[in-house]
Design a protein around this motif. Structure first.
Motif: not given
Length: 243
Positions: A195-198, A238-241
């Motif tokens: 999940r983490a992004c900066g 989490e993205t459903g792809g």
């Protein structure tokens, strides 16, 4: 002869589940909030003193070798004259640096690799060209140690290679740093990396590039391989792809 930085050394040994497509799903534009106010940047004189000290510690018979185990494999600050795959005993890769900037935010903290005590770590040793050591050391220090309280600290390693022992400069986790913590349990680590992004990119990207770079040198880190598998699955959920 100086070797190009992005030489591809070997094809992947097996198919990774974590792909560029999955990594792209995690990316988002995040503004740089700037360094934490309680972190004091190092000054030019600090880097000059550290560089001078390390220059005195180089073994003139071997020259300057750098031990790379993570992002230095795919984002170095130097060119190199020779490389060898080698193992450092007594240290292992660990996601023990917690980030709320660069590859994370306060709302979705990220994790960064560092070396922790115990086990063994297989990485790549790079011998830097003679005559450029001082410049390369200072650039490396500025990359790895940006503040007086840094997540990394330098040390010299005795690394075992097929061509013999090599004394190399590297970096390990600084337990005195405020954002050092032992690597979280597996499920929490997977969730954070997925999940983490900066403003500097995502943790999924960092994991993907590290595992891919290790593969190019014929190195298989079982812990990172397990993480990339689980992180790929988590991103897909989490993205459903799908994967």
């Amino acid at each position: 002869m100086t070797v190009p930085l992005k030489t591809r050394l070997a094809p992947p040994a097996a198919r990774r589940r974590l792909t560029e497509d999955l990594v792209s799903r995690v990316y988002r534009q995040v503004p740089d909030p700037g360094p934490h106010l309680d972190l004091v940047p190092l000054e030019d004189d600090d880097y000059r003193r550290m560089t001078a000290r390390l220059m005195e510690e180089i073994d003139p018979r071997q020259g300057l070798w750098i031990f790379a185990y993570g992002s230095l494999l795919w984002n170095p600050t130097f060119r190199y004259a020779e490389h060898r795959v080698g193992t450092v005993h007594g240290w292992h890769r660990s996601y023990c640096l917690h980030l709320t900037r660069w590859r994370g935010t306060p709302e979705e903290p990220g994790l960064m690799l560092a070396l922790e005590r115990g086990g063994a770590c297989k990485g790549v040793l790079f011998r830097l060209p003679a005559g450029e050591e001082a410049k390369d050391i200072e650039l490396l220090l500025r990359r790895e140690i940006g503040f007086k309280e840094s997540g990394n600290r330098w040390r010299w390693f005795d690394a075992r290679t097929d061509q013999g022992m090599v004394r190399a400069l590297g970096f390990v986790a600084n337990h005195a740093c405020s954002y050092y913590r032992p690597e979280p349990p597996l499920e929490q680590t997977v969730a954070m990396l997925a999940r983490a992004c900066g403003h500097g990119g995502s943790c999924a990207e960092y994991l993907y590039k590290t595992v891919a770079s290790l593969e190019q040198y014929g190195i298989h880190d079982r812990h990172l391989w397990r993480l990339q598998d689980r992180v790929a699955e988590q991103i897909a959920i989490e993205t459903g792809g799908g994967i």
